[in-house]
Design a protein around this motif. Structure first.
Motif, PDB file in Angstrom:
ATOM      1  N   ALA A 143       0.834  -1.200   0.000  1.00 60.38           N
ATOM      2  CA  ALA A 143       0.000   0.000   0.000  1.00 60.38           C
ATOM      3  C   ALA A 143       0.869   1.251   0.000  1.00 60.38           C
ATOM      4  O   ALA A 143       2.045   1.211   0.367  1.00 60.38           O
ATOM      5  N   GLN A 144       0.284   2.363  -0.420  1.00 55.27           N
ATOM      6  CA  GLN A 144       0.988   3.638  -0.331  1.00 55.27           C
ATOM      7  C   GLN A 144       1.103   4.038   1.132  1.00 55.27           C
ATOM      8  O   GLN A 144       0.128   3.990   1.880  1.00 55.27           O
ATOM      9  N   LYS A 145       2.313   4.403   1.531  1.00 56.05           N
ATOM     10  CA  LYS A 145       2.580   4.735   2.925  1.00 56.05           C
ATOM     11  C   LYS A 145       3.279   6.085   3.032  1.00 56.05           C
ATOM     12  O   LYS A 145       3.867   6.580   2.060  1.00 56.05           O
ATOM     13  N   ALA A 146       3.216   6.680   4.211  1.00 51.92           N
ATOM     14  CA  ALA A 146       4.058   7.838   4.489  1.00 51.92           C
ATOM     15  C   ALA A 146       5.508   7.397   4.380  1.00 51.92           C
ATOM     16  O   ALA A 146       5.845   6.226   4.612  1.00 51.92           O
ATOM     17  N   LYS A 147       6.388   8.301   4.008  1.00 53.46           N
ATOM     18  CA  LYS A 147       7.780   7.944   3.730  1.00 53.46           C
ATOM     19  C   LYS A 147       8.430   7.201   4.893  1.00 53.46           C
ATOM     20  O   LYS A 147       9.216   6.263   4.679  1.00 53.46           O
ATOM     21  N   ALA A 148       8.108   7.569   6.120  1.00 59.47           N
ATOM     22  CA  ALA A 148       8.720   6.929   7.291  1.00 59.47           C
ATOM     23  C   ALA A 148       8.426   5.436   7.358  1.00 59.47           C
ATOM     24  O   ALA A 148       9.175   4.679   7.978  1.00 59.47           O
ATOM     25  N   TYR A 149       7.331   4.999   6.740  1.00 57.64           N
ATOM     26  CA  TYR A 149       6.926   3.597   6.807  1.00 57.64           C
ATOM     27  C   TYR A 149       6.838   2.931   5.428  1.00 57.64           C
ATOM     28  O   TYR A 149       6.303   1.829   5.300  1.00 57.64           O
ATOM     29  N   ALA A 150       7.348   3.586   4.409  1.00 62.26           N
ATOM     30  CA  ALA A 150       7.278   3.036   3.053  1.00 62.26           C
ATOM     31  C   ALA A 150       8.063   1.727   2.953  1.00 62.26           C
ATOM     32  O   ALA A 150       9.072   1.553   3.644  1.00 62.26           O
ATOM     33  N   PRO A 151       7.627   0.795   2.104  1.00 59.92           N
ATOM     34  CA  PRO A 151       8.370  -0.460   1.950  1.00 59.92           C
ATOM     35  C   PRO A 151       9.745  -0.201   1.344  1.00 59.92           C
ATOM     36  O   PRO A 151       9.908   0.696   0.504  1.00 59.92           O
ATOM     37  N   ILE A 152      10.727  -0.970   1.791  1.00 62.85           N
ATOM     38  CA  ILE A 152      12.102  -0.842   1.313  1.00 62.85           C
ATOM     39  C   ILE A 152      12.484  -2.095   0.532  1.00 62.85           C
ATOM     40  O   ILE A 152      12.180  -3.217   0.949  1.00 62.85           O
ATOM     41  N   PHE A 153      13.158  -1.907  -0.588  1.00 64.00           N
ATOM     42  CA  PHE A 153      13.608  -3.018  -1.423  1.00 64.00           C
ATOM     43  C   PHE A 153      15.080  -2.826  -1.756  1.00 64.00           C
ATOM     44  O   PHE A 153      15.549  -1.695  -1.886  1.00 64.00           O
ATOM     45  N   GLU A 154      15.797  -3.949  -1.914  1.00 61.67           N
ATOM     46  CA  GLU A 154      17.179  -3.874  -2.380  1.00 61.67           C
ATOM     47  C   GLU A 154      17.232  -4.321  -3.832  1.00 61.67           C
ATOM     48  O   GLU A 154      16.786  -5.423  -4.171  1.00 61.67           O
TER      49      GLU A 154
END
Length: 331
Positions: A143-154
């Protein structure tokens, strides 16, 4: 007053759960922190309670895609002085990316020299099995999240779809769009004179650039301005040196060169509720129109749930309130 504690045995085959009554004043606490190798938070800390002599509590380390914890579970012992444990997550080894011949735009030599980097999701998105996206090949939804909780990918490689669209290959072998409207690099790359702490938990400053080996020197609260004198690259991560000689992360989930609009007070327009937690699961009391409240920070509901978008909340004395302008107005 006594607290009834439930305990599960270390070996689930040893027997049923047991319960212990512990006086409130004898309750002890321990914390398990979950960190990435660069010192940033990998998952919310586990706050545990117990009593003196209890050593069989195991805190199972959460699963994080693409990473392996150095401890699958932590054996927690309780003592009068609160103990803190740290589990460090390291990125899983990756092999040079390979793609379907129709989708690849890289030569073998380019693939072997690819330097991995991290991105975060700006909008709702899916990961896919292949570089050519098809609805029936979706793997995960975020889902779209606030930047502080956005999903992280490598990102460990790139590929192109059959129509020529650039894709990022991730550590788990799936693909995500490279469209900058949907994803962005996790670390700030520029040199900035000022940074502002934006994460609800604040951020730490260290005496070295490699946070896993450095010592924490200071904690800065959300909204604090920081004066920068130097930018340093440490592998994938960016660090910024401050005027006091300490270093902070350049992770966009924690700091920003853009000054946030700080709300210091709000006036209640319509009756609202004060909640104990940011998700609004426990109501404390009603607050009537006309009341003025001091705001100490902001946060978002459902922060760690990747499938639910969050809602902005204001942190006030005693808990959290809505930030909806139909109910409160900034003074």
């Amino acid at each position: 007053m006594a607290v009834i504690m439930k305990h599960s045995p270390v070996d689930m085959n040893q027997g049923p759960q047991t319960f212990t009554s512990v006086p409130q004043g004898q309750l002890l606490h321990a914390t398990v922190n979950y960190k990435f190798a660069d010192g940033t938070e990998a998952a919310p800390s586990a706050k545990l309670s117990g009593y003196k002599g209890l050593t069989t509590v195991l805190a199972k380390s959460p699963t994080i895609s693409g990473y392996t914890p150095d401890q699958k579970a932590v054996a927690v012992a309780f003592a009068p002085t609160e103990k803190t444990y740290t589990v460090t997550y390291k990125a899983n080894p990756t092999t040079p990316p390979t793609t379907e011949s129709s989708a690849s735009s890289s030569t073998a030599d380019e693939a072997t020299t690819f330097t991995p980097f991290k991105i975060y999701g700006k909008r709702a998105l899916y990961t896919y099995k292949n570089a050519t996206f098809k609805k029936n090949q979706r793997v995960s939804h975020f889902a779209q999240k606030a930047k502080a909780y956005a999903p992280i990918f490598e990102v460990v490689g790139t590929a192109k779809s059959t129509s020529g669209n650039l894709r990022y290959k991730l550590t788990d072998g799936t693909y995500v769009t490279a469209n900058t409207d949907y994803v962005g690099k996790l670390y700030w790359q520029g040199m900035y004179q000022k940074l502002y702490v934006t994460n609800p938990k604040g951020t730490n400053a260290y005496d070295g650039t490699r946070f896993a080996q450095a010592t924490k020197q200071k904690h800065y609260r959300q909204g604090t301005p920081l004066t920068v004198v130097k930018k340093i690259q440490v592998g994938q991560a960016t660090r910024y040196e401050l005027t006091n000689g300490t270093y902070v992360t350049g992770n966009k989930q924690w700091v920003s060169p853009t000054k946030p609009q700080l709300v210091k007070q709000v006036k209640v327009k319509r009756t609202i509720r004060l909640y104990q937690d940011v998700n609004g699961s426990t109501s404390i009391k009603r607050i009537k129109p006309g009341k003025t409240l001091t705001v100490t920070g902001w946060d978002y509901s459902h922060g760690r749930n990747p499938r639910l978008s969050g809602t902005l909340r204001y942190r006030v004395a005693g808990g959290y309130i809505t930030a909806n302008r139909q109910f409160v107005v900034a003074n």
